[in-house]
Scaffold this active site. Sequence first.
Site, PDB file in Angstrom:
ATOM      1  N   GLU A 342       0.815  -1.223   0.000  1.00 18.72           N
ATOM      2  CA  GLU A 342       0.000   0.000   0.000  1.00 18.72           C
ATOM      3  C   GLU A 342       0.846   1.270   0.000  1.00 18.72           C
ATOM      4  OE1 GLU A 342      -3.898  -1.612   2.397  1.00 18.72           O
ATOM      5  OE2 GLU A 342      -2.171  -1.042   3.587  1.00 18.72           O
TER       6      GLU A 342
HETATM    7  C1  TNX Z   1      -4.466  -4.223   4.623  1.00 18.81           C
HETATM    8  S1  TNX Z   1      -2.735  -6.501   4.177  1.00 18.81           S
HETATM    9  C2  TNX Z   1      -3.200  -3.956   5.113  1.00 18.81           C
HETATM   10  C3  TNX Z   1      -3.033  -3.570   6.520  1.00 18.81           C
HETATM   11  C4  TNX Z   1      -4.349  -3.447   7.237  1.00 18.81           C
HETATM   12  C5  TNX Z   1      -5.248  -4.583   6.814  1.00 18.81           C
HETATM   13  C6  TNX Z   1      -6.547  -4.599   7.559  1.00 18.81           C
HETATM   14  C7  TNX Z   1      -1.710  -5.428   4.043  1.00 18.81           C
HETATM   15  C8  TNX Z   1      -0.473  -5.856   3.498  1.00 18.81           C
HETATM   16  N1  TNX Z   1      -2.041  -4.190   4.426  1.00 18.81           N
HETATM   17  O1  TNX Z   1      -2.315  -2.365   6.597  1.00 18.81           O
HETATM   18  O2  TNX Z   1      -4.110  -3.491   8.594  1.00 18.81           O
HETATM   19  O3  TNX Z   1      -5.501  -4.473   5.444  1.00 18.81           O
HETATM   20  O4  TNX Z   1      -7.277  -5.740   7.252  1.00 18.81           O
END
Ligand code: TNX
Length: 533
Positions: A342
């Site tokens: 992300e």
């Molecule tokens: C996505 S999964 C994220 C996390 C959040 C999560 C909540 C991922 C690699 N990143 O930053 O905590 O969703 O479900």
Amino acid sequence: MTIGGVPLLLTTVMLAVTSGLSGAAASDVQQEATSASLASVLPAPVVATATQGVTYRITTTTTIYAQAGSAAAADIAGQLAAILRPSTGYPVPIAAAPSSGPADGISLLLSGAPTEVGDEGYQLDVTDASIVVRANQPAGLFAGVQTLRQLLPPAVESASVQPGPWEVAGGQIVDHPRFAHRGAMLDVARHFLPVSVVKRYIDEIALYKLNRLHLHLSDDQGWRIAVNSWPNLAIYGGSTEVGGGTGGYYTQDEYRQIVAYAAVRYITIVPEIDMPGHTNAALASYAELNCDNVAPKLYTGTKVGFSSLCVSKEITYTFLDQVLGEIAALTPGPYLHIGGDEASSTTASDYTTFMNRAQQIVAAHGKTVVGWHDIVNAPVLPSTVAQFWGTTTSNAAVTAAAQNGTKVVMSPANHTYLDMKYNSRTRLGQHWAGYIDVQDAYGWDPGAYLAGVGETSVLGVEAPLWTETIETLADVEYMAFPRLPAIAELGWSPMSTHDWASFNQRLGAQGPRWHVMGINYYHSTQVSWPTGS
Ligand code: TNX
């Protein structure tokens, strides 16, 4: 028909099948068991064969014999004794195994195991005179002892003396894992979880033969490990959490304690420092890490994708080298997880520049990189492991990487994310990847899930628990149980044992055990819990 000299008795309960075993023993044998306890092992063993009418009984004279000269075997014997003594009330002494061969009692031996059980598998033989666990390595003895615990009545897990009798059904189990990586992840960044909670979770995941605990040690909301060269990371960056609580961090000594506690349970800690995004806590702690030299405020919300380390500044790489260097030195395991997910505030070209440097730094500290699967958008080192967290069954970039040799850990969010709600009525958790009840957690095949990412590209499975809404041990347990054992079974058991009806029965049988252990589990209506659990 026999396996390894033990008669195969055909009765009612179908237990396990044999694919995954090589050689003659694996040929065409269907397993059947007479005993509910042999049939209740979770994860399902590769081969289990009941011997009808035979029972071993632990008594006041039962001794545990550990492989002579092996400190690891003696330690595992000590862990088994520590379970048996409080509940049975028996002395359960430990002695070195005699060289003449297995004596009466319980023997934990590092000889005589079939080679096909590898480093983590074991053979368990129960006769009316003895229980013998044989393994090639201590990790296999440990796994065999976890199986033995499940063959005893749930009350064996009690901290106070219980009536017994302490009987184990006769037979043989020959068992080994399908995948090398069988993990759980705890996000200790969104809400800090103290050492005591992490240790308890280690105990709980070890029961189901998981062998990796991934600790998500930093995120926008908190930095959770002391770094001597950058002390404000923990002192300031660790001072809050989601919702504005006081947060916290592990001292280096506490982190070492976690590593050591995991190691004697044959669990490798995989530390994660997430970057270049998910870094607000670090950016708030040191203004010079920001491109504009202005430190943002600490953050206690739950948005993602707004922070980035400054890719163009050389100090960013000094920071990485020193932080990752300290964590590498504290971590005996081979992996450093550098996140990479992300990173929506980092341009694609900056992301590539950053990940090239970050991977080199990890390699220079002698570790293997793990990243969330977003990392394959940059060139990856041949050894870099990608952790798939998507909700689709195809991902072109991951497929291309896998076909180029990248190994993948499977954490599809719509099956493995323990922070997803079970259903719309679940108080805790989120549901961006959907609701996940036990059948959703169990109903997929890690080796044939992602298009073009076959069994040989899959290093294993992992169940992440993100903690935006999770604050206590009770919360952690409620989200992990009963879904975590489903992921554990997908990681350990041959796909040929995959069967919802069998799994449901074996999972239900864990309920009374969790009750005795005080585990706060969700009583999913999908599971056939025995009455009273
Ligand atoms: C996505 S999964 C994220 C996390 C959040 C999560 C909540 C991922 C690699 N990143 O930053 O905590 O969703 O479900």
